[in-house]
Design a protein around this motif. Structure first.
Motif, mmCIF file in Angstrom:
data_model
loop_
_atom_site.group_PDB
_atom_site.id
_atom_site.type_symbol
_atom_site.label_atom_id
_atom_site.label_comp_id
_atom_site.label_asym_id
_atom_site.label_seq_id
_atom_site.Cartn_x
_atom_site.Cartn_y
_atom_site.Cartn_z
ATOM 1 N N ALA A 209 0.889 -1.048 0.274
ATOM 2 C CA ALA A 209 -0.168 -0.210 0.033
ATOM 3 C C ALA A 209 0.767 1.273 0.213
ATOM 4 C CB ALA A 209 -0.443 -0.221 1.068
ATOM 5 N N PRO A 210 0.680 2.612 -0.835
ATOM 6 C CA PRO A 210 0.899 3.505 -0.669
ATOM 7 C C PRO A 210 1.814 4.039 1.349
ATOM 8 C CG PRO A 210 -0.980 3.457 -1.997
ATOM 9 C CD PRO A 210 -1.109 2.853 -1.069
ATOM 10 N N TYR B 96 -0.784 6.411 2.995
ATOM 11 C CA TYR B 96 -2.147 5.970 3.005
ATOM 12 C C TYR B 96 -2.118 4.943 5.206
ATOM 13 C CZ TYR B 96 -5.652 3.001 3.346
ATOM 14 O OH TYR B 96 -7.085 1.657 3.807
ATOM 15 N N ILE B 97 -0.333 4.390 4.837
ATOM 16 C CA ILE B 97 -0.406 3.039 5.527
ATOM 17 C C ILE B 97 -0.082 4.273 6.806
ATOM 18 C CG2 ILE B 97 0.995 2.058 6.864
ATOM 19 C CD1 ILE B 97 -1.031 0.785 5.204
ATOM 20 N N ASP B 98 1.008 5.488 6.246
ATOM 21 C CA ASP B 98 0.763 6.001 7.623
ATOM 22 C C ASP B 98 -0.318 7.401 8.441
ATOM 23 O OD1 ASP B 98 3.762 5.551 7.145
ATOM 24 O OD2 ASP B 98 3.637 7.768 6.398
ATOM 25 N N GLY B 99 -1.233 7.466 7.589
ATOM 26 C CA GLY B 99 -1.947 7.774 8.221
ATOM 27 C C GLY B 99 -3.272 6.807 8.987
ATOM 28 N N MET B 100 -3.692 5.337 8.640
ATOM 29 C CA MET B 100 -4.251 4.384 9.212
ATOM 30 C C MET B 100 -3.219 3.852 9.837
ATOM 31 S SD MET B 100 -6.664 3.457 6.863
ATOM 32 C CE MET B 100 -6.872 1.941 7.680
#
Length: 211
Positions: free
Chosen positions: A147-148, A151-155
């Motif tokens: 995954a980008p 995106y993972i940082d936000g999750m």
């Protein structure tokens, strides 16, 4: 957990094996918001502490993590194989008829107080390990790194991790050990002949002799 001696499971490697074979656990706490429970996949490090340490994460919006942060003792339930036991399985039904239905099952209860963490690197290690565990049987396993990164940082900002050293373990193997050898064999054969995969799974755990 009510556990008659015949059904008690005390062997640490067996307890840890049952924990590792249970894909989804129930984490129960009691705090300012009363009783709360969440259904979570967990990781066990069996070599960390005397009984092992459990790792998992909660949604930050799930206020149960605050119970853990405040030092609430957690009960973690690992429910294993289970099956209804019909009186018809017992040869004793034909002999004297003094039989009733029951339920056989495997279960482990783990107790402890957790450390809560929100460090992004530590959370990434945790979710990557959980993902790798449950993707491992696939032909083309998905990885968190697929995954980008943004995106993972936000999750990761939306979850709270925890480490729960197991302070106490209770195990139960209710597998008709208190019945006669003939009745135990009848239970094993009855479950093995069932069309229900859950019954067939439990049949493999039924012992050959009474305890």
């Amino acid at each position: 957990m009510y556990t008659p001696r015949a059904f008690a499971l005390d062997d640490l490697p067996e307890l840890q094996q049952l924990i590792q074979h249970t894909r989804l656990a129930q984490v129960v706490t009691f705090g300012e918001q009363g009783l709360q429970a969440s259904h979570l996949p967990l990781l066990l490090n069996p070599d960390e502490g005397p009984n092992g340490t459990l790792y998992g994460h909660l949604a930050k919006a799930n206020r149960q993590w605050q119970d853990l942060q405040n030092g609430s003792e957690a009960l973690v339930i690992f429910a294993g194989a289970e099956a209804y036991i019909s009186p018809s399985f017992y040869p004793a039904k034909v002999e004297h008829g003094k039989v009733v239905p029951t339920w056989n099952y495997l279960a482990v209860h783990a107790y402890g107080q957790a450390e809560v963490f929100t460090d992004a690197e530590r959370l990434l290690t945790l979710v990557s390990a959980l993902t790798d565990r449950h993707e491992s049987a696939r032909d083309q396993p998905w990885k968190v790194s697929d995954a980008p990164t943004d995106y993972i940082d936000g999750m990761l900002k939306a979850i709270v991790g925890f480490a729960l050293p197991i302070q106490r373990l209770e195990g139960k193997r209710k597998l008709s050990q208190n019945r006669s050898a003939a009745d135990i064999a009848g239970v094993r054969e009855g479950l093995a002949a069932s069309s229900d995969l859950r019954d067939q799974t439990l049949a493999r755990f039924i012992p050959k002799e009474p305890t």
